[in-house]
Scaffold this motif. Structure first.
Motif, PDB file in Angstrom:
ATOM      1  N   THR A   1       0.862  -1.388   0.071  1.00 13.34           N
ATOM      2  CA  THR A   1      -0.060   0.070   0.035  1.00 13.34           C
ATOM      3  C   THR A   1       0.938   1.060   0.157  1.00 13.34           C
ATOM      4  OG1 THR A   1      -1.953   1.152   1.138  1.00 13.34           O
ATOM      5  CG2 THR A   1      -0.206   0.084   2.495  1.00 13.34           C
ATOM      6  N   VAL A   2       0.388   2.315  -0.691  1.00 15.76           N
ATOM      7  CA  VAL A   2       1.357   3.484  -0.808  1.00 15.76           C
ATOM      8  C   VAL A   2       0.608   4.760  -0.172  1.00 15.76           C
ATOM      9  CG1 VAL A   2       2.606   2.574  -2.652  1.00 15.76           C
ATOM     10  CG2 VAL A   2       0.286   3.900  -3.118  1.00 15.76           C
ATOM     11  N   GLY A   3       1.498   5.541   0.402  1.00 18.56           N
ATOM     12  CA  GLY A   3       0.743   6.902   1.045  1.00 18.56           C
ATOM     13  C   GLY A   3       2.167   7.832   1.165  1.00 18.56           C
ATOM     14  N   PHE A   4       1.927   8.942   1.928  1.00 18.44           N
ATOM     15  CA  PHE A   4       2.983   9.851   2.221  1.00 18.44           C
ATOM     16  C   PHE A   4       2.614  10.545   3.824  1.00 18.44           C
ATOM     17  CE2 PHE A   4       0.146  12.294  -0.328  1.00 18.44           C
ATOM     18  CZ  PHE A   4      -0.062  13.533   0.409  1.00 18.44           C
ATOM     19  N   GLU A   5       3.647  10.981   4.124  1.00 16.43           N
ATOM     20  CA  GLU A   5       3.426  11.795   5.485  1.00 16.43           C
ATOM     21  C   GLU A   5       3.685  13.173   5.344  1.00 16.43           C
ATOM     22  OE1 GLU A   5       4.961  10.961  10.195  1.00 16.43           O
ATOM     23  OE2 GLU A   5       5.916   9.907   8.617  1.00 16.43           O
ATOM     24  N   LEU A   6       3.108  13.881   5.838  1.00 13.57           N
ATOM     25  CA  LEU A   6       3.090  15.430   5.769  1.00 13.57           C
ATOM     26  C   LEU A   6       2.983  16.092   7.013  1.00 13.57           C
ATOM     27  CD1 LEU A   6       3.614  17.450   3.178  1.00 13.57           C
ATOM     28  CD2 LEU A   6       1.006  17.662   2.969  1.00 13.57           C
ATOM     29  N   ARG A   7       3.584  17.303   7.217  1.00 13.26           N
ATOM     30  CA  ARG A   7       3.276  18.081   8.450  1.00 13.26           C
ATOM     31  C   ARG A   7       2.297  19.372   7.885  1.00 13.26           C
ATOM     32  NH1 ARG A   7       8.634  20.611   9.131  1.00 13.26           N
ATOM     33  NH2 ARG A   7       8.618  20.205   6.817  1.00 13.26           N
ATOM     34  N   CYS A   8       1.376  19.387   8.643  1.00 10.84           N
ATOM     35  CA  CYS A   8       0.355  20.387   8.393  1.00 10.84           C
ATOM     36  C   CYS A   8       0.263  21.571   9.604  1.00 10.84           C
ATOM     37  CB  CYS A   8      -1.033  19.598   7.790  1.00 10.84           C
ATOM     38  SG  CYS A   8      -0.965  18.830   6.519  1.00 10.84           S
ATOM     39  N   SER A   9      -0.443  22.722   9.247  1.00 11.22           N
ATOM     40  CA  SER A   9      -0.676  23.628  10.201  1.00 11.22           C
ATOM     41  C   SER A   9      -1.871  23.432  10.636  1.00 11.22           C
ATOM     42  CB  SER A   9      -0.361  25.166   9.355  1.00 11.22           C
ATOM     43  OG  SER A   9      -0.733  26.222  10.091  1.00 11.22           O
ATOM     44  N   LEU A  10      -2.045  23.890  11.877  1.00  7.33           N
ATOM     45  CA  LEU A  10      -3.462  23.682  12.786  1.00  7.33           C
ATOM     46  C   LEU A  10      -3.707  25.464  13.254  1.00  7.33           C
ATOM     47  CD1 LEU A  10      -3.090  20.542  12.526  1.00  7.33           C
ATOM     48  CD2 LEU A  10      -4.646  20.721  14.396  1.00  7.33           C
ATOM     49  N   LYS A  11      -3.133  26.260  12.331  1.00  2.00           N
ATOM     50  CA  LYS A  11      -3.479  27.684  12.720  1.00  2.00           C
ATOM     51  C   LYS A  11      -4.745  27.867  12.534  1.00  2.00           C
ATOM     52  CE  LYS A  11       1.106  29.645  12.038  1.00  2.00           C
ATOM     53  NZ  LYS A  11       2.064  30.639  11.058  1.00  2.00           N
ATOM     54  N   ASP A  12      -5.460  28.974  13.528  1.00  2.00           N
ATOM     55  CA  ASP A  12      -6.919  29.115  12.977  1.00  2.00           C
ATOM     56  C   ASP A  12      -7.702  27.841  13.463  1.00  2.00           C
ATOM     57  OD1 ASP A  12      -6.301  31.873  12.393  1.00  2.00           O
ATOM     58  OD2 ASP A  12      -5.701  31.076  10.163  1.00  2.00           O
ATOM     59  N   THR A  13      -7.170  27.022  14.182  1.00  2.00           N
ATOM     60  CA  THR A  13      -8.013  25.791  14.650  1.00  2.00           C
ATOM     61  C   THR A  13      -8.155  26.048  16.353  1.00  2.00           C
ATOM     62  OG1 THR A  13      -6.437  24.401  15.180  1.00  2.00           O
ATOM     63  CG2 THR A  13      -7.375  24.845  12.770  1.00  2.00           C
ATOM     64  N   PRO A  14      -9.002  25.434  16.952  1.00  2.00           N
ATOM     65  CA  PRO A  14      -8.896  25.249  18.338  1.00  2.00           C
ATOM     66  C   PRO A  14      -7.559  24.872  18.938  1.00  2.00           C
ATOM     67  CG  PRO A  14     -11.146  24.332  17.607  1.00  2.00           C
ATOM     68  CD  PRO A  14     -10.052  24.489  16.375  1.00  2.00           C
ATOM     69  N   PHE A  15      -6.719  24.299  18.097  1.00  2.00           N
ATOM     70  CA  PHE A  15      -5.463  23.861  18.602  1.00  2.00           C
ATOM     71  C   PHE A  15      -3.999  24.586  18.177  1.00  2.00           C
ATOM     72  CE2 PHE A  15      -8.672  20.689  17.859  1.00  2.00           C
ATOM     73  CZ  PHE A  15      -8.798  19.952  19.066  1.00  2.00           C
TER      74      PHE A  15
END
Length: 401
Positions: free
Chosen positions: A98-112
């Protein structure tokens, strides 16, 4: 298993790597070398040289097979550059992948925003995993990821310069283009990470007779903070990640880390992450369209595992397992997956593969399409249906072989 073809599994050229795998498979088929015993264990989170790892995509598949895994999955940072090779290697030895990727994402403008989530180095940032990418959608994934890799490299260069300031009293200097980039697969669609910078530094210090892998682990836990620069424009927002998953027909997953006591892999310091607000986080993730939670049974306590499993079940989130393989010291097999409490993760891996197979006929056949949900409203029924599809396909292939 040691043979002359083994070293070529990490050859510079993709075709050489795949040919070496084919030769090893032929030797197993003819009885010249003993084949591995394949069990039930699975791993959906194996890094390759296209992010940071001692394994090319071909060798990653081979090591998965050699370890007795029933299925294996590629998961590189910011990259699907090794996915096609991973698929081809799986075809050669008839191993489901199975194939995929990992990515860092921003949670700005969220409760976190302002919280430490699952990223040891930066607040308001989360590691997310894109699982089960239909193979014909890999070019679309690459078009999305390429600009973010370029932006990340701008920051990588700045971090090398900052590290050089720290190293100046020791008369050590790194050159990003000559010392760091050649360690990566960047020219072939791979990413460059902080680990590449640390590995370049450890190479400069090998004359001090300290094992390079020891240095790398030490640096990752202690030195990164001295030169780390917060990521910014290289981070898509979490909602962009969800929208991309919709376009790809893939399965977006949050990578649960949990508070860290003693790090199993030796590269995580004692630190608090999302456990104190996990219920709130899971509720939010479900609300914005996250479909799955991926977690690593060998990394967490029984209490943490029981909690995340229960939260997934209560919120109808697909559970995916994977031990984060990026070091030669790590085992590909996680024994906990074969216990009754976590054997469902084996079915999940097969369902991921079934999802990719089904989605090749049309995205409407994927696990979370409206059409599939209408046929199988219950998530467990969908998992069972897609896992069966995958197993039947590979059973037929093995009979032909």
């Amino acid at each position: 298993m040691k043979h002359k073809h083994f070293d070529n599994l990490n050859a510079p050229n993709k075709m050489e790597r795949l040919e070496a795998l084919g030769e090893l498979k032929l030797l197993c088929d003819t009885g010249a070398i003993d084949p591995p015993i394949i069990g039930n264990n699975v791993n959906n989170h194996i890094h390759t040289t296209y992010s940071f790892s001692p394994y090319s995509p071909t060798k990653a598949v081979f090591m998965s097979w050699l370890s007795g895994l029933a299925t294996t999955g590629i998961m590189d940072h910011d990259s699907v550059g090794g996915a096609e090779e991973f698929i081809e290697a799986g075809d050669i030895i008839n191993m489901p992948v199975t194939v995929g990727f990992e990515l860092r994402c921003s949670l700005k403008d969220t409760p976190f925003e302002g919280r430490r989530i699952n990223n040891p180095d930066q607040i308001s940032v989360a590691y997310l995993a894109m699982h089960g990418i239909p193979h014909h959608m890999l070019p679309e994934a690459e078009r999305f990821l390429a600009p973010y890799r370029e932006k990340r490299n701008v920051r990588n260069w700045k971090m090398v310069e900052k590290l050089n300031e720290y190293l100046e009293p020791y008369e050590i200097e790194l050159d990003f283009h000559n010392d760091v980039l050649p360690l990566s697969q960047y020219s072939n669609g791979g990413s460059v990470t902080e680990r590449h910078i640390l590995y370049a530094l450890s190479s400069k210090l090998t004359e001090r007779e300290m094992p390079r892998n020891f240095l790398l682990g030490l640096f990752k836990s202690q030195l990164v903070q001295s030169f780390y620069i917060d990521a910014d424009n290289e981070l898509p927002h979490i909602t962009d990640f969800i929208n991309l998953a919709e376009r790809l027909g893939a399965i977006p997953a949050y990578a649960y880390l949990g508070d860290v006591g003693v790090s199993v892999t030796g590269d995580k310091k004692t630190q608090q992450f999302e456990d104190s607000y996990l219920d709130e986080l899971i509720e939010y993730l479900k609300k914005i369209g996250m479909k799955a939670i991926t977690y690593m049974p060998a990394r967490n306590t029984d209490e943490q595992l029981t909690r995340i499993k229960a939260l997934c079940e209560a919120n109808g989130l697909f559970q995916i397992s994977g031990e984060d393989i990026n070091s030669p010291l790590q085992k590909f097999v996680c024994e906990k997956i074969e216990t009754p409490e976590f054997s469902h993760l084996i079915d999940s891996a097969w369902a991921l593969i079934g999802h990719e197979i089904a989605s090749e006929h049309g995205l409407e056949d994927g696990m979370f399409s409206s059409e599939t949900i209408a046929k199988f409203p219950n998530l467990n029924d969908r998992v069972e249906h897609l896992a069966k599809l995958a197993k039947e396909k590979y059973d037929k292939k093995r009979k032909v072989d």
